[in-house]
Design an enzyme around this catalytic site. Structure first.
Site, mmCIF file in Angstrom:
data_model
loop_
_atom_site.group_PDB
_atom_site.id
_atom_site.type_symbol
_atom_site.label_atom_id
_atom_site.label_comp_id
_atom_site.label_asym_id
_atom_site.label_seq_id
_atom_site.Cartn_x
_atom_site.Cartn_y
_atom_site.Cartn_z
ATOM 1 C CE LYS A 68 -4.247 -1.673 2.138
ATOM 2 N NZ LYS A 68 -5.165 -1.582 3.284
ATOM 3 C CG ASP A 104 -8.176 0.691 3.666
ATOM 4 O OD1 ASP A 104 -9.001 -0.104 3.182
ATOM 5 O OD2 ASP A 104 -6.944 0.473 3.681
HETATM 6 N N1 LIG Z 1 -11.949 -4.599 7.408
HETATM 7 C C1 LIG Z 1 -11.192 -4.070 6.457
HETATM 8 O O1 LIG Z 1 -11.656 -3.596 5.425
HETATM 9 C C2 LIG Z 1 -9.701 -4.009 6.670
HETATM 10 C C3 LIG Z 1 -8.911 -3.163 5.851
HETATM 11 C C4 LIG Z 1 -7.534 -3.119 6.074
HETATM 12 C C5 LIG Z 1 -6.964 -3.895 7.082
HETATM 13 N N2 LIG Z 1 -7.763 -4.723 7.827
HETATM 14 C C6 LIG Z 1 -7.188 -5.534 8.912
HETATM 15 O O2 LIG Z 1 -6.653 -4.638 9.868
HETATM 16 C C7 LIG Z 1 -5.517 -5.190 10.504
HETATM 17 C C8 LIG Z 1 -4.372 -4.177 10.429
HETATM 18 O O3 LIG Z 1 -4.025 -4.009 9.070
HETATM 19 P P1 LIG Z 1 -2.899 -2.951 8.632
HETATM 20 O O4 LIG Z 1 -2.877 -2.968 7.152
HETATM 21 O O5 LIG Z 1 -3.088 -1.654 9.323
HETATM 22 O O6 LIG Z 1 -1.586 -3.661 9.215
HETATM 23 P P2 LIG Z 1 -0.159 -2.986 9.528
HETATM 24 O O7 LIG Z 1 0.105 -1.853 8.611
HETATM 25 O O8 LIG Z 1 0.794 -4.114 9.599
HETATM 26 O O9 LIG Z 1 -0.338 -2.360 11.007
HETATM 27 C C9 LIG Z 1 -0.566 -3.169 12.133
HETATM 28 C C10 LIG Z 1 -0.808 -2.275 13.347
HETATM 29 O O10 LIG Z 1 -1.190 -3.115 14.436
HETATM 30 C C11 LIG Z 1 -0.280 -2.926 15.525
HETATM 31 N N3 LIG Z 1 -0.073 -4.224 16.173
HETATM 32 C C12 LIG Z 1 0.227 -5.401 15.569
HETATM 33 N N4 LIG Z 1 0.329 -6.378 16.493
HETATM 34 C C13 LIG Z 1 0.090 -5.796 17.697
HETATM 35 C C14 LIG Z 1 0.069 -6.288 19.027
HETATM 36 N N5 LIG Z 1 0.270 -7.577 19.312
HETATM 37 N N6 LIG Z 1 -0.220 -5.426 20.021
HETATM 38 C C15 LIG Z 1 -0.445 -4.113 19.755
HETATM 39 N N7 LIG Z 1 -0.423 -3.580 18.514
HETATM 40 C C16 LIG Z 1 -0.162 -4.421 17.491
HETATM 41 C C17 LIG Z 1 0.985 -2.391 14.896
HETATM 42 O O11 LIG Z 1 1.693 -1.680 15.892
HETATM 43 P P3 LIG Z 1 3.267 -1.306 15.710
HETATM 44 O O12 LIG Z 1 3.297 -0.117 14.768
HETATM 45 O O13 LIG Z 1 3.728 -0.967 17.063
HETATM 46 O O14 LIG Z 1 3.911 -2.523 15.107
HETATM 47 C C18 LIG Z 1 0.416 -1.501 13.793
HETATM 48 O O15 LIG Z 1 -0.032 -0.276 14.316
HETATM 49 C C19 LIG Z 1 -5.253 -6.522 9.788
HETATM 50 O O16 LIG Z 1 -5.814 -7.549 10.553
HETATM 51 C C20 LIG Z 1 -6.005 -6.381 8.474
HETATM 52 O O17 LIG Z 1 -6.437 -7.632 7.970
HETATM 53 C C21 LIG Z 1 -9.111 -4.780 7.648
#
Ligand SMILES: NC(=O)c1ccc[n+]([C@@H]2O[C@H](COP(=O)([O-])OP(=O)(O)OC[C@H]3O[C@@H](n4cnc5c(N)ncnc54)[C@H](OP(=O)(O)O)[C@@H]3O)[C@@H](O)[C@H]2O)c1
Length: 272
Positions: A68, A104
């Site tokens: 992205k 998003d």
């Molecule tokens: N429903 C929808 O349409 C939709 C759309 C997009 C994404 N999603 C879902 O949303 C989630 C996040 O996606 P993303 O693209 O934002 O991922 P990303 O860019 O990898 O970001 C992950 C975020 O979660 C935090 N995190 C991960 N593990 C953690 C833990 N154990 N404890 C606390 N914080 C934690 C990370 O913190 P740090 O920065 O400290 O590592 C970061 O802020 C995924 O499950 C994805 O499938 C859903």
């Protein structure tokens, strides 16, 4: 749209569990569009090649993890939102010019608006990754938003958009939740079905709780929120609204959200 068959797809890696092809192909059928949508698993180093192929062959495509942000410099133009957050999840091919958007944030806002008044509310977002950033940025156009992230450094740029940021600690979570009207989990925590970042005793029934994780559909956070009599919104609502925004950018059609959700739920059930 022109009459010849049109190619669409999603670029990311890995893509085994993506619901986008089934949803978009169902939409093409429903709205009589001669389009086909495929999953294109693309590893990091192949992204520039894939984008150039897309420029020639595809009318539009979605972009997901881990591309992205990496795709931003490879595009010809960005919407204002995509440019501000430096993240793209939807690309429109305008006669060879690739224009990047990010739907998003709008998808999450529309999902929330089904059940909550956003203006003048206090919103707490957990996570400042790709999704958390987009959601906080969009909602901050309307109301007060705080983001707590495990690594505070990643959240700091959000301050440029009037968003308060802090470290995701138990104390900060307790304090912020006292004043919040809406809580959004924008981290992957909950995907395994058992974990939640929010202790159950922090939830009170006046809160609207949204989890953007959609598999499982009812995460531990949402189960706890239901027990606490909160209003809840699952991640599939965001998924269908962000997809609907993308489809509108490609086709000009405002789609039937309930239809999209039914298609997605059918697929999720079959894959469980
Ligand atoms: N429903 C929808 O349409 C939709 C759309 C997009 C994404 N999603 C879902 O949303 C989630 C996040 O996606 P993303 O693209 O934002 O991922 P990303 O860019 O990898 O970001 C992950 C975020 O979660 C935090 N995190 C991960 N593990 C953690 C833990 N154990 N404890 C606390 N914080 C934690 C990370 O913190 P740090 O920065 O400290 O590592 C970061 O802020 C995924 O499950 C994805 O499938 C859903």
């Amino acid at each position: 749209m022109r009459d010849e068959p049109q190619l669409y797809g999603i670029i990311g890696y890995p893509l085994e569990h993506t619901l986008s092809p089934v949803i978009h192909n169902a939409l093409f059928k429903r709205y009589g569009i001669r389009g086909s949508y495929f999953a294109f698993p693309v590893r990091g180093e192949m992204l520039p090649v894939a984008v150039n192929c897309a420029r020639i062959f595809m009318r539009g495509f979605n972009v997901t993890m881990p591309h992205k942000e990496a795709i931003v410099p490879l595009l010809d133009e960005l919407s204002e939102d995509a440019s501000n957050i430096r993240s793209v999840n939807t690309v429109v091919n305008k006669n060879g010019k690739l224009v990047g958007y990010n739907t998003d944030g709008v998808g999450a806002r529309k999902a929330l608006e089904r059940v909550a008044e956003i203006n003048n509310s206090r919103i707490l977002v957990l996570g400042a990754g790709g999704a958390g950033k987009s959601i906080a940025y969009e909602l901050a156009k309307f109301t007060h938003v705080t983001v707590l992230n495990r690594r505070i450094g990643k959240a700091l740029p959000l301050q440029n958009f009037g968003i308060e940021v802090g470290e995701l600690t138990k104390d900060n979570l307790r304090r912020e939740l006292k004043d919040a009207d809406i809580l959004i989990n924008a981290t992957p925590v909950g995907m395994n079905g058992n974990d939640s970042l929010v202790p159950r005793e922090f939830l009170r029934k006046e809160l609207v709780v949204m989890d953007i994780v959609y598999s499982p559909l009812t995460t531990k956070l949402l189960k706890d929120a239901e027990k606490a009599e909160c209003t809840t919104v699952d991640g599939l609502w965001m998924l269908v609204y962000q997809g609907a925004e993308g489809f509108r950018l490609w086709s000009g059609i405002k789609v039937d959200i309930s239809f999209m959700r039914r298609v997605a739920i059918d697929r999720l059930r079959k894959s469980q």
